[in-house]
Structure formats: C-alpha cells, structure tokens
Design a protein around this motif. Structure first.
Motif, PDB file in Angstrom:
ATOM      1  N   THR A 174       0.940  -1.550  -0.165  1.00  0.00           N
ATOM      2  CA  THR A 174      -0.346   0.359   0.341  1.00  0.00           C
ATOM      3  C   THR A 174       0.862   0.893   0.155  1.00  0.00           C
ATOM      4  N   GLY A 175       2.204   1.352   0.763  1.00  0.00           N
ATOM      5  CA  GLY A 175       2.356   2.049   0.861  1.00  0.00           C
ATOM      6  C   GLY A 175       3.629   2.547  -0.323  1.00  0.00           C
ATOM      7  N   VAL A 176       4.183   1.729  -1.252  1.00  0.00           N
ATOM      8  CA  VAL A 176       5.239   2.060  -2.069  1.00  0.00           C
ATOM      9  C   VAL A 176       4.349   2.738  -3.375  1.00  0.00           C
ATOM     10  N   PRO A 177       3.661   2.633  -4.107  1.00  0.00           N
ATOM     11  CA  PRO A 177       2.350   3.002  -4.866  1.00  0.00           C
ATOM     12  C   PRO A 177       2.156   4.384  -4.448  1.00  0.00           C
ATOM     13  N   GLU A 178       1.243   4.929  -3.458  1.00  0.00           N
ATOM     14  CA  GLU A 178       1.286   5.967  -2.407  1.00  0.00           C
ATOM     15  C   GLU A 178       2.251   6.926  -2.361  1.00  0.00           C
ATOM     16  N   LEU A 179       2.893   6.166  -2.640  1.00  0.00           N
ATOM     17  CA  LEU A 179       4.304   7.206  -1.842  1.00  0.00           C
ATOM     18  C   LEU A 179       4.993   7.945  -2.996  1.00  0.00           C
ATOM     19  N   SER A 180       5.470   6.640  -4.261  1.00  0.00           N
ATOM     20  CA  SER A 180       5.906   7.604  -5.175  1.00  0.00           C
ATOM     21  C   SER A 180       4.705   8.245  -6.429  1.00  0.00           C
ATOM     22  N   ALA A 181       3.246   8.476  -6.480  1.00  0.00           N
ATOM     23  CA  ALA A 181       2.609   8.802  -6.627  1.00  0.00           C
ATOM     24  C   ALA A 181       2.643  10.214  -5.995  1.00  0.00           C
ATOM     25  N   TRP A 182       2.747   9.847  -4.798  1.00  0.00           N
ATOM     26  CA  TRP A 182       2.980  11.904  -3.997  1.00  0.00           C
ATOM     27  C   TRP A 182       4.427  12.475  -4.195  1.00  0.00           C
ATOM     28  N   ALA A 183       5.532  11.460  -4.627  1.00  0.00           N
ATOM     29  CA  ALA A 183       6.621  12.116  -4.505  1.00  0.00           C
ATOM     30  C   ALA A 183       6.560  12.680  -6.458  1.00  0.00           C
TER      31      ALA A 183
END
Length: 194
Positions: A67-76
């Motif tokens: 859950t975190g990696v896709p959210e973090l990459s989209a945010w970045a």
C-alpha cells in the motif's frame, strides 16, 4: 465485689537503661522474594512466540510495501520539489559568492575552495556520525559557524537574515546526525583504592 474493682498488682519492671549506639543490633532483614529472570534475548522467548512475531512482522512489512510504495511514488511524482533545490541554492550560491569575492589574489581558485568546502562538510558530517569523537564534532561546529557567516555576508541585505536562518536550520538538521550520542550529562569516574 470489691475484688473485681481492685487493680491487679503490676509485675516488677526493671528500670530502663539506654543502650549505646555501638551496641545496638538492627533487626534481622527478611529476604526479599526472588525476582523472575527478565527476558534478555530472543532465545529466552518460546519458539511459538518468536514464530508468531516473525509472521506478524513480515505481514506488516508486506502490507506496508503493497500500500505504501504506490502511494509514496504517486505523491513524490505529483509533488513540487523546487523548495528543496531553492533552499540548497540559497546556501550554496551565497557561499560560492563569498568565496569568489574573498579568494581574489590567492593562488587557489574560488571553485577549488568551494569543492574543498563541500568535501570538508561531507567528510566531517560522516566522521562525526561514525566516530562520535570530539575532534570531528568540533570541526563540524566550526564548519557550520563559518558557513552561516559566509551566507550572512554574501546574501543581499534585504534577505540576509532569512538566508542565514535557512543556513542555520539546514546545519542543525544535519547536526542531528553529527552529534549522535552526544550528551550533556557529566560522566563520573569513581576510583577505589585497594
């Protein structure tokens, strides 16, 4: 009936004597109940608990990655990072301008001094973080003070305080790594004579 109202005769009580402090004996101490042995290592835990904790830990890591990696990459990807480059440029451009002004007439160029300034900062930060010694930490403090002074001197008069403040904030953030393990608590050494 008169026999009931008369008090019983008191037994002979010897006179009270004061015992000197050197002859006093403290009451015997009751032994404390035994304490359970604390758990110190993973080997002290039952195997089922270790396996259950490992499964839960691995499950949490997998869930965080899914859950975190896709959210973090989209945010970045959608985030504007220009503030970080502008902050770094505020400090480094001012230092470079200061060195350009103050290396005139020296046999070393301002670009070489700027590279030395960067290398000393990186080496001192890493050295103070790894060694935790007095020398690297003192060098880090001197490096930060000199950097803030150069930023203050080379910045335009209107933005001088803001530029110096940004340099101090960047330096203190990096100081959390350089001053790792530093404590103001005094160290007391007790030496016993045999």
């Amino acid at each position: 009936m008169s026999d009931l109202n008369t008090p019983a005769p008191e037994p002979d009580v010897p006179p009270l004597h004061t015992i000197p402090d050197t002859q006093r004996v403290p009451p015997p101490r009751r032994p404390a109940p035994p304490r359970p042995t604390p758990l110190r290592t993973v080997e002290d835990l039952p195997d089922g608990v270790v396996i259950a904790l490992g499964v839960v830990f691995i499950g949490c890591i997998i869930a965080a990655l899914i859950t975190g990696v896709p959210e973090l990459s989209a945010w970045a990807r959608n985030h504007d990072w220009s503030w970080a480059t502008q902050w770094a440029a505020t400090v480094t451009d001012a230092v470079h301008a200061y060195l350009d002004t103050h290396t005139a007439g020296l046999p070393i160029t301002a670009t070489t001094v700027f590279v030395i300034w960067q290398a000393v900062g990186a080496a001192t930060l890493i050295g103070a973080w790894i060694i935790e010694g007095f020398g690297p930490r003192l060098t880090w403090l001197a490096y930060g003070t000199a950097t803030v002074f150069m930023v203050w001197d080379a910045s335009p008069a209107a933005g001088r305080t803001v530029a110096a403040g940004l340099a101090v904030i960047a330096w203190t953030i990096l100081s959390t790594f350089a001053m790792r393990g530093f404590s103001l608590r005094p160290v007391v050494n007790v030496f016993h004579r045999s």
